[in-house]
Design a protein around this motif. Structure first.
Motif, PDB file in Angstrom:
ATOM      1  N   GLY A 164      -7.374   4.311  -4.224  1.00 55.83           N
ATOM      2  CA  GLY A 164      -8.177   4.198  -3.012  1.00 55.83           C
ATOM      3  C   GLY A 164      -8.859   5.497  -2.637  1.00 55.83           C
ATOM      4  O   GLY A 164      -8.406   6.581  -2.992  1.00 55.83           O
ATOM      5  N   GLN A 197      -1.933  -4.612  -6.716  1.00 52.33           N
ATOM      6  CA  GLN A 197      -2.703  -5.797  -7.085  1.00 52.33           C
ATOM      7  C   GLN A 197      -2.010  -6.410  -8.296  1.00 52.33           C
ATOM      8  O   GLN A 197      -2.120  -5.879  -9.402  1.00 52.33           O
ATOM      9  N   LEU A 216      -4.467  -0.308  -7.463  1.00 52.11           N
ATOM     10  CA  LEU A 216      -5.848   0.158  -7.356  1.00 52.11           C
ATOM     11  C   LEU A 216      -5.838   1.505  -6.641  1.00 52.11           C
ATOM     12  O   LEU A 216      -5.170   1.661  -5.622  1.00 52.11           O
ATOM     13  N   TYR A 250     -10.379   0.292  -1.869  1.00 53.73           N
ATOM     14  CA  TYR A 250      -9.608   0.173  -3.110  1.00 53.73           C
ATOM     15  C   TYR A 250     -10.517  -0.463  -4.145  1.00 53.73           C
ATOM     16  O   TYR A 250     -10.916  -1.608  -4.017  1.00 53.73           O
ATOM     17  N   PHE A 286      -2.917   4.045  -2.884  1.00 53.27           N
ATOM     18  CA  PHE A 286      -2.868   3.041  -3.936  1.00 53.27           C
ATOM     19  C   PHE A 286      -2.511   1.699  -3.306  1.00 53.27           C
ATOM     20  O   PHE A 286      -1.672   1.638  -2.417  1.00 53.27           O
ATOM     21  N   LYS A 287      -3.149   0.637  -3.788  1.00 55.89           N
ATOM     22  CA  LYS A 287      -2.882  -0.707  -3.273  1.00 55.89           C
ATOM     23  C   LYS A 287      -2.412  -1.594  -4.417  1.00 55.89           C
ATOM     24  O   LYS A 287      -3.049  -1.670  -5.468  1.00 55.89           O
ATOM     25  N   ILE A 307       0.846  -1.199   0.000  1.00 57.19           N
ATOM     26  CA  ILE A 307       0.000   0.000   0.000  1.00 57.19           C
ATOM     27  C   ILE A 307       0.879   1.245   0.000  1.00 57.19           C
ATOM     28  O   ILE A 307       1.842   1.346   0.762  1.00 57.19           O
TER      29      ILE A 307
END
Length: 142
Positions: free
Chosen positions: A107, A100, A105, A125, A97-98, A77
């Protein structure tokens, strides 16, 4: 002596878990497109859990924006400050932002119109805000 050993173990654990290896690198360009708008996240520097880069918004019928971000990366993250100037006043807003896979993704926090997140655990997210990794160079200006 026990206190010194305990402090040494704590310091070692702190720095050994935050020191990123090449395989943990998130450096690069990530792009999100929505209809006719483009958003680019360019992470240009990463060291000891800190990240720096540029966030670019290209929105038709609106002024685009190219701003500096700086923040922290932990457990996939990124929480960063989006630094900008408005009416000759320096300001910042948080972005999230996460990771993946190889993408990120975007947020957001529901019912929060503040410039800072109220609770990092409440960030949502959303897969509709997917910033896809690209091998192309990020646009660095509008």
């Amino acid at each position: 002596i026990i206190v010194i050993i305990l402090i040494s173990v704590i310091i070692y654990k702190k720095y050994s878990t935050s020191n990123k290896t090449v395989s943990d690198s998130i450096l690069g360009c990530y792009v999100y497109t929505n209809e006719d708008s483009t958003y680019s996240l360019d992470i240009t520097s990463q060291k000891w859990g800190s990240v720096w880069g540029t966030l670019i918004y290209n929105i038709p019928d609106n002024r685009g924006s190219s701003v500096t971000i700086k923040g922290k990366h932990m457990d996939g993250i990124v929480i960063a400050d989006y630094l900008f100037q408005s009416d000759s006043v320096n300001s910042s807003m948080q972005v999230a932002f996460k990771k993946q896979g190889s993408d990120f993704l975007g947020g957001y926090e529901k019912n929060n119109s503040n410039a800072r997140f109220n609770n990092l655990n409440d960030i949502i997210y959303d897969s509709s805000g997917l910033f896809k990794a690209t091998k192309d160079n990020c646009a660095t200006s509008l």
